[in-house]
Design a protein around this motif. Structure first.
Motif, PDB file in Angstrom:
ATOM      1  N   VAL A   1       4.967   4.178 -11.597  1.00  0.00           N
ATOM      2  CA  VAL A   1       6.218   4.639 -12.187  1.00  0.00           C
ATOM      3  C   VAL A   1       7.376   3.939 -11.497  1.00  0.00           C
ATOM      4  CG1 VAL A   1       7.723   6.619 -12.643  1.00  0.00           C
ATOM      5  CG2 VAL A   1       5.235   6.885 -12.786  1.00  0.00           C
ATOM      6  N   VAL A   2       8.224   3.283 -12.295  1.00  0.00           N
ATOM      7  CA  VAL A   2       9.427   2.624 -11.787  1.00  0.00           C
ATOM      8  C   VAL A   2      10.569   3.624 -11.765  1.00  0.00           C
ATOM      9  CG1 VAL A   2      11.100   0.773 -12.177  1.00  0.00           C
ATOM     10  CG2 VAL A   2       8.674   0.394 -12.700  1.00  0.00           C
TER      11      VAL A   2
ATOM     12  N   LEU B   1       9.272   2.134  -6.545  1.00  0.00           N
ATOM     13  CA  LEU B   1       8.010   2.254  -7.267  1.00  0.00           C
ATOM     14  C   LEU B   1       7.214   3.421  -6.696  1.00  0.00           C
ATOM     15  CD1 LEU B   1       6.609  -1.392  -7.666  1.00  0.00           C
ATOM     16  CD2 LEU B   1       7.204   0.183  -9.510  1.00  0.00           C
ATOM     17  N   LEU B   2       6.714   4.264  -7.596  1.00  0.00           N
ATOM     18  CA  LEU B   2       5.747   5.298  -7.236  1.00  0.00           C
ATOM     19  C   LEU B   2       4.355   4.734  -7.486  1.00  0.00           C
ATOM     20  CD1 LEU B   2       7.478   8.417  -8.813  1.00  0.00           C
ATOM     21  CD2 LEU B   2       6.958   8.125  -6.378  1.00  0.00           C
ATOM     22  N   LEU B   3       3.530   4.652  -6.432  1.00  0.00           N
ATOM     23  CA  LEU B   3       2.230   4.004  -6.502  1.00  0.00           C
ATOM     24  C   LEU B   3       1.136   4.939  -6.007  1.00  0.00           C
ATOM     25  CD1 LEU B   3       3.389   0.707  -4.763  1.00  0.00           C
ATOM     26  CD2 LEU B   3       3.050   1.011  -7.212  1.00  0.00           C
ATOM     27  N   PRO B   4      -0.094   4.798  -6.515  1.00  0.00           N
ATOM     28  CA  PRO B   4      -1.198   5.583  -5.964  1.00  0.00           C
ATOM     29  C   PRO B   4      -1.372   5.293  -4.477  1.00  0.00           C
ATOM     30  CG  PRO B   4      -1.836   4.535  -8.024  1.00  0.00           C
ATOM     31  CD  PRO B   4      -0.517   3.941  -7.643  1.00  0.00           C
ATOM     32  N   ALA B   5      -1.709   6.307  -3.707  1.00  0.00           N
ATOM     33  CA  ALA B   5      -1.816   6.175  -2.258  1.00  0.00           C
ATOM     34  C   ALA B   5      -2.909   5.186  -1.874  1.00  0.00           C
ATOM     35  CB  ALA B   5      -2.095   7.526  -1.624  1.00  0.00           C
ATOM     36  N   GLY B   6      -2.606   4.347  -0.893  1.00  0.00           N
ATOM     37  CA  GLY B   6      -3.605   3.482  -0.290  1.00  0.00           C
ATOM     38  C   GLY B   6      -3.948   2.216  -1.026  1.00  0.00           C
ATOM     39  N   GLN B   7      -3.304   1.915  -2.148  1.00  0.00           N
ATOM     40  CA  GLN B   7      -3.674   0.729  -2.927  1.00  0.00           C
ATOM     41  C   GLN B   7      -2.767  -0.476  -2.680  1.00  0.00           C
ATOM     42  OE1 GLN B   7      -4.671   1.241  -7.051  1.00  0.00           O
ATOM     43  NE2 GLN B   7      -5.405   3.345  -6.764  1.00  0.00           N
TER      44      GLN B   7
ATOM     45  N   GLU C   1       4.766  17.390  -2.918  1.00  0.00           N
ATOM     46  CA  GLU C   1       4.179  17.146  -4.245  1.00  0.00           C
ATOM     47  C   GLU C   1       5.197  16.475  -5.164  1.00  0.00           C
ATOM     48  OE1 GLU C   1       0.735  17.238  -5.973  1.00  0.00           O
ATOM     49  OE2 GLU C   1       0.873  19.220  -5.057  1.00  0.00           O
ATOM     50  N   LEU C   2       4.699  15.556  -5.985  1.00  0.00           N
ATOM     51  CA  LEU C   2       5.516  14.884  -6.983  1.00  0.00           C
ATOM     52  C   LEU C   2       5.458  15.688  -8.277  1.00  0.00           C
ATOM     53  CD1 LEU C   2       7.036  12.104  -7.072  1.00  0.00           C
ATOM     54  CD2 LEU C   2       4.988  11.203  -8.210  1.00  0.00           C
ATOM     55  N   ILE C   3       6.624  15.930  -8.914  1.00  0.00           N
ATOM     56  CA  ILE C   3       6.632  16.696 -10.158  1.00  0.00           C
ATOM     57  C   ILE C   3       7.516  16.016 -11.198  1.00  0.00           C
ATOM     58  CG2 ILE C   3       6.122  18.924  -9.083  1.00  0.00           C
ATOM     59  CD1 ILE C   3       9.064  19.609  -9.187  1.00  0.00           C
ATOM     60  N   ALA C   4       7.130  16.197 -12.461  1.00  0.00           N
ATOM     61  CA  ALA C   4       7.943  15.771 -13.599  1.00  0.00           C
ATOM     62  C   ALA C   4       8.601  17.013 -14.190  1.00  0.00           C
ATOM     63  CB  ALA C   4       7.073  15.078 -14.643  1.00  0.00           C
TER      64      ALA C   4
ATOM     65  N   GLY D   1      -1.413  12.020  -2.832  1.00  0.00           N
ATOM     66  CA  GLY D   1      -1.878  11.092  -3.853  1.00  0.00           C
ATOM     67  C   GLY D   1      -0.927   9.973  -4.229  1.00  0.00           C
ATOM     68  N   PHE D   2       0.210   9.836  -3.556  1.00  0.00           N
ATOM     69  CA  PHE D   2       1.155   8.781  -3.946  1.00  0.00           C
ATOM     70  C   PHE D   2       1.904   8.239  -2.736  1.00  0.00           C
ATOM     71  CE2 PHE D   2       4.021  12.359  -3.659  1.00  0.00           C
ATOM     72  CZ  PHE D   2       5.212  11.796  -3.217  1.00  0.00           C
ATOM     73  N   GLU D   3       2.503   7.071  -2.949  1.00  0.00           N
ATOM     74  CA  GLU D   3       3.431   6.469  -1.975  1.00  0.00           C
ATOM     75  C   GLU D   3       4.634   5.963  -2.736  1.00  0.00           C
ATOM     76  OE1 GLU D   3       0.106   4.893   1.261  1.00  0.00           O
ATOM     77  OE2 GLU D   3       0.859   3.511  -0.283  1.00  0.00           O
ATOM     78  N   LEU D   4       5.814   6.046  -2.119  1.00  0.00           N
ATOM     79  CA  LEU D   4       7.060   5.602  -2.720  1.00  0.00           C
ATOM     80  C   LEU D   4       7.583   4.412  -1.921  1.00  0.00           C
ATOM     81  CD1 LEU D   4       9.446   6.041  -4.710  1.00  0.00           C
ATOM     82  CD2 LEU D   4      10.418   7.606  -3.006  1.00  0.00           C
TER      83      LEU D   4
END
Length: 278
Positions: free
Chosen positions: A214-215, A233-239, A155-158, A268-271
């Motif tokens: 997110v950069v 770059l943090l990007l939404p998964a699959g896009q 999971e990605l967290i802030a 939900g994300f890809e890096l």
């Protein structure tokens, strides 16, 4: 029990395996696994696929499917096989932390919205944690909020840590394998101390199709031989996919970048590593 490649799996819980020689207090039934053979098989499969071997039957044949499958094997190797040696000594702490999980929350807390991107109404709630110990690479945390956040491995967290300025972005790597104590304990690996909310689209897409991203800028303070780490770059998964050119809007400036490497995938994300294009 002291062998590094013996893993303990708690029965009836979704905790990942943990090394037997790390100890841990857990009630109930346990399975002990010797993971040497598993590690060797995963390493051999990864080596073969990265050298161009065919994918197993039932896995997609395109480039994206190959990357996703190799990342899955690497994640299995990290979670189920021989744990990596710790690189830093852990320092005790009791600092308070507030956090939220998921790429949309990380984006919203990474310094606001940008033109062409429609943000969600309001900010997602932050929940409270306490630092147990920390290293330069991450934190061990305990959730102390009366309504704790549901978390998964990867999971990605802030994070906002008491006594530090600015936001940090991290990824959940492990859960403490104990049912005792006041709340869930987990470890997270730091990805960036300076995340930047931005927006991206395929090179030829219209502004209306900009996607919140997110950069994670390259570390200007990084030293040592060789090239500095690439910005990410943090990007939404699959896009998006490797070697794709994207328009990248940072504040009021728009530039272009090429996604050079899929580094990590999570819920939900890809890096991706990326290279700016003049």
């Amino acid at each position: 029990r002291m062998a590094k490649a013996v893993a303990i799996v708690p029965v009836g819980h979704d905790f990942p395996p943990f090394s037997a020689n790390k100890g841990g207090s857990i009630e109930g039934s346990k399975i002990f696994l010797l993971t040497f053979d598993l590690a060797f098989q995963l390493q051999e499969q990864i080596r073969a696929l990265e050298a161009g071997a065919d994918l197993p039957a039932g896995v997609g044949r395109d480039r994206s499917a190959r990357h996703q499958y190799i990342m899955l094997l690497k994640r299995l190797l990290r979670q189920w096989a021989i744990p990596p040696a710790r690189q830093f000594n852990r320092l005790p702490s009791r600092a308070r932390v507030v956090m939220c999980a998921g790429l949309p929350g990380v984006w919203q807390y990474s310094r606001g919205a940008h033109t062409g991107v429609m943000p969600a109404t309001g900010l997602p709630p932050m929940t409270t944690c306490q630092v147990i110990n920390h290293t330069p690479a991450g934190y061990a945390l305990r959730q102390t909020d009366p309504h704790p956040t549901t978390l998964r491995i990867g999971e990605l967290i802030a994070l906002r840590v008491e006594g530090r300025t600015g936001l940090q972005v991290a990824m959940v790597r492990w859960f403490r394998n104990t049912l005792k104590g006041s709340g869930l304990e987990f470890g997270c690996e730091l990805l960036s101390d300076s995340p930047e909310a931005a927006a991206a689209a395929g090179e030829d897409a219209a502004d209306a199709s900009l996607t919140p991203v997110v950069v994670l800028p390259e570390d200007a303070a990084a030293t040592g031989a060789g090239e500095p780490p690439a910005p990410q770059l943090l990007l939404p998964a699959g896009q998006f996919e490797v070697e794709q050119a994207v328009a990248l809007r940072r504040g009021n400036a728009t530039g272009f970048a090429v996604l050079t490497k899929l580094v990590e995938q999570g819920p939900g994300f890809e890096l991706y590593d990326y290279a700016p294009v003049a």
